[in-house]
Design an enzyme around this catalytic site. Structure first.
Site, PDB file in Angstrom:
ATOM      1  N   ASP A   7       0.811  -1.114  -0.113  1.00 46.23           N
ATOM      2  CA  ASP A   7      -0.019   0.171  -0.709  1.00 46.23           C
ATOM      3  C   ASP A   7       0.866   1.620   0.059  1.00 46.23           C
ATOM      4  O   ASP A   7       2.098   1.137  -0.223  1.00 46.23           O
ATOM      5  CB  ASP A   7      -0.876  -0.003   1.170  1.00 46.23           C
ATOM      6  CG  ASP A   7      -0.051   0.205   2.368  1.00 46.23           C
ATOM      7  OD1 ASP A   7       0.772   0.161   2.495  1.00 46.23           O
ATOM      8  OD2 ASP A   7      -1.059   0.714   3.190  1.00 46.23           O
ATOM      9  N   HIS A   8       0.318   2.488   0.658  1.00 41.29           N
ATOM     10  CA  HIS A   8       1.442   3.886   0.426  1.00 41.29           C
ATOM     11  C   HIS A   8       2.107   3.766   1.440  1.00 41.29           C
ATOM     12  O   HIS A   8       3.403   4.329   1.132  1.00 41.29           O
ATOM     13  CB  HIS A   8       0.110   4.826   0.554  1.00 41.29           C
ATOM     14  CG  HIS A   8      -0.844   4.778   1.704  1.00 41.29           C
ATOM     15  ND1 HIS A   8      -1.593   4.264   1.076  1.00 41.29           N
ATOM     16  CD2 HIS A   8      -0.902   5.459   2.963  1.00 41.29           C
ATOM     17  CE1 HIS A   8      -2.274   3.903   2.427  1.00 41.29           C
ATOM     18  NE2 HIS A   8      -1.600   5.130   3.551  1.00 41.29           N
ATOM     19  N   CYS A  64       3.050  -2.691   3.961  1.00 44.18           N
ATOM     20  CA  CYS A  64       2.785  -1.711   4.167  1.00 44.18           C
ATOM     21  C   CYS A  64       2.966  -0.891   5.215  1.00 44.18           C
ATOM     22  O   CYS A  64       4.630  -0.396   5.695  1.00 44.18           O
ATOM     23  CB  CYS A  64       1.504  -2.274   4.460  1.00 44.18           C
ATOM     24  SG  CYS A  64       1.809  -2.804   5.944  1.00 44.18           S
ATOM     25  N   GLY A  65       2.736   0.530   6.000  1.00 46.38           N
ATOM     26  CA  GLY A  65       3.529   1.226   7.002  1.00 46.38           C
ATOM     27  C   GLY A  65       4.312  -0.157   7.423  1.00 46.38           C
ATOM     28  O   GLY A  65       5.297   0.940   8.322  1.00 46.38           O
ATOM     29  N   THR A  66       3.604  -0.652   8.342  1.00 48.97           N
ATOM     30  CA  THR A  66       4.176  -1.675  10.004  1.00 48.97           C
ATOM     31  C   THR A  66       4.192  -3.090   9.147  1.00 48.97           C
ATOM     32  O   THR A  66       5.387  -4.254   9.694  1.00 48.97           O
ATOM     33  CB  THR A  66       3.151  -1.448  11.000  1.00 48.97           C
ATOM     34  OG1 THR A  66       1.536  -2.776  10.209  1.00 48.97           O
ATOM     35  CG2 THR A  66       2.826  -0.221  11.559  1.00 48.97           C
ATOM     36  N   HIS A  97      12.201 -22.363   9.627  1.00 48.04           N
ATOM     37  CA  HIS A  97      11.428 -22.944  10.897  1.00 48.04           C
ATOM     38  C   HIS A  97       9.602 -22.834  10.533  1.00 48.04           C
ATOM     39  O   HIS A  97       8.931 -23.932  10.752  1.00 48.04           O
ATOM     40  CB  HIS A  97      11.664 -22.369  12.307  1.00 48.04           C
ATOM     41  CG  HIS A  97      12.717 -22.798  12.541  1.00 48.04           C
ATOM     42  ND1 HIS A  97      12.763 -22.624  14.539  1.00 48.04           N
ATOM     43  CD2 HIS A  97      13.642 -23.809  12.460  1.00 48.04           C
ATOM     44  CE1 HIS A  97      14.121 -23.256  14.424  1.00 48.04           C
ATOM     45  NE2 HIS A  97      14.840 -23.737  13.303  1.00 48.04           N
ATOM     46  N   ARG A 131      10.757 -31.708  12.732  1.00 46.86           N
ATOM     47  CA  ARG A 131       9.588 -31.583  13.504  1.00 46.86           C
ATOM     48  C   ARG A 131       9.143 -30.328  13.015  1.00 46.86           C
ATOM     49  O   ARG A 131       7.736 -30.263  13.023  1.00 46.86           O
ATOM     50  CB  ARG A 131      10.468 -31.589  14.839  1.00 46.86           C
ATOM     51  CG  ARG A 131      11.326 -30.122  14.917  1.00 46.86           C
ATOM     52  CD  ARG A 131      12.167 -30.134  16.719  1.00 46.86           C
ATOM     53  NE  ARG A 131      13.182 -28.905  16.407  1.00 46.86           N
ATOM     54  CZ  ARG A 131      14.196 -28.608  15.956  1.00 46.86           C
ATOM     55  NH1 ARG A 131      14.406 -29.463  14.781  1.00 46.86           N
ATOM     56  NH2 ARG A 131      14.566 -27.202  15.934  1.00 46.86           N
ATOM     57  N   HIS A 132       9.648 -29.212  12.011  1.00 50.88           N
ATOM     58  CA  HIS A 132       8.859 -28.139  11.785  1.00 50.88           C
ATOM     59  C   HIS A 132       7.760 -28.224  10.612  1.00 50.88           C
ATOM     60  O   HIS A 132       6.675 -27.661  10.403  1.00 50.88           O
ATOM     61  CB  HIS A 132      10.189 -27.164  11.195  1.00 50.88           C
ATOM     62  CG  HIS A 132      11.350 -27.189  12.225  1.00 50.88           C
ATOM     63  ND1 HIS A 132      11.075 -26.427  13.352  1.00 50.88           N
ATOM     64  CD2 HIS A 132      12.767 -27.403  11.622  1.00 50.88           C
ATOM     65  CE1 HIS A 132      11.759 -26.633  14.081  1.00 50.88           C
ATOM     66  NE2 HIS A 132      12.903 -26.578  13.383  1.00 50.88           N
TER      67      HIS A 132
END
Ligand code: RB5
Length: 147
Positions: A7-8, A64-66, A97, A131-132
């Site tokens: 996004d922006h 995105c922003g975060t 993992h 195991r993962h």
């Protein structure tokens, strides 16, 4: 093919990653956005996620922003394991993992240089299996109503 979208708030990171892809002959499909105009992240996350879940693209990058909102949207698509990463350790471990198939990053959290570094790690680190795999299968069980 690598799917990429933003996004922006994540355009600065996508621009840097696309530049890296172009300079290194790495094939990608750009799902936008390509301007700084405000745009909703969920539809873009969904497009990239569906393209990865269907096998049209092998993996995805979303910004995105975060990195959080677009990861939440992508993770609603069955078969998607979208991981928000802010450092090299997480980018490596989410491949080793979690077998993450979409890397999510935040343009207001990390620099474009770091985003390119994390992208390289993400694309070049294999899943360890063992195991993962059992744990990945348990995540799929949640999607299928078995857990
Ligand atoms: C847009 O302002 C911002 O909310 C979005 O880019 C993202 O950070 C949401 O999680």
């Amino acid at each position: 093919m690598i799917a990429i979208g933003c996004d922006h708030g994540g355009l600065n990171l996508k621009n840097a990653i696309v530049k890296y892809f172009d300079e290194n002959g790495i094939e990608y499909k750009d799902y936008g956005t390509n301007t700084t105009d405000s745009v909703d992240y969920a539809p873009i996350g969904a497009k990239v996620a569906h393209s990865v879940a269907s096998g049209e693209n092998q993996c995805g990058i979303l910004c995105c922003g975060t990195g959080i909102g677009i990861s939440l949207a992508a993770n609603k698509v069955k078969g998607i394991r979208a991981a928000v990463c802010t450092d090299a350790y997480c980018a490596e471990m989410t491949r080793r993992h979690n077998n993450a198939n979409i890397l999510c990053m935040g343009g207001r959290v990390i620099t474009p240089e770091t985003a390119v570094e994390l992208t390289k790690i993400f694309l070049n680190t294999p899943f360890e299996g063992g195991r993962h795999q059992r744990r990945i299968d348990q995540i799929a069980d949640i999607e299928n109503g078995k857990l």
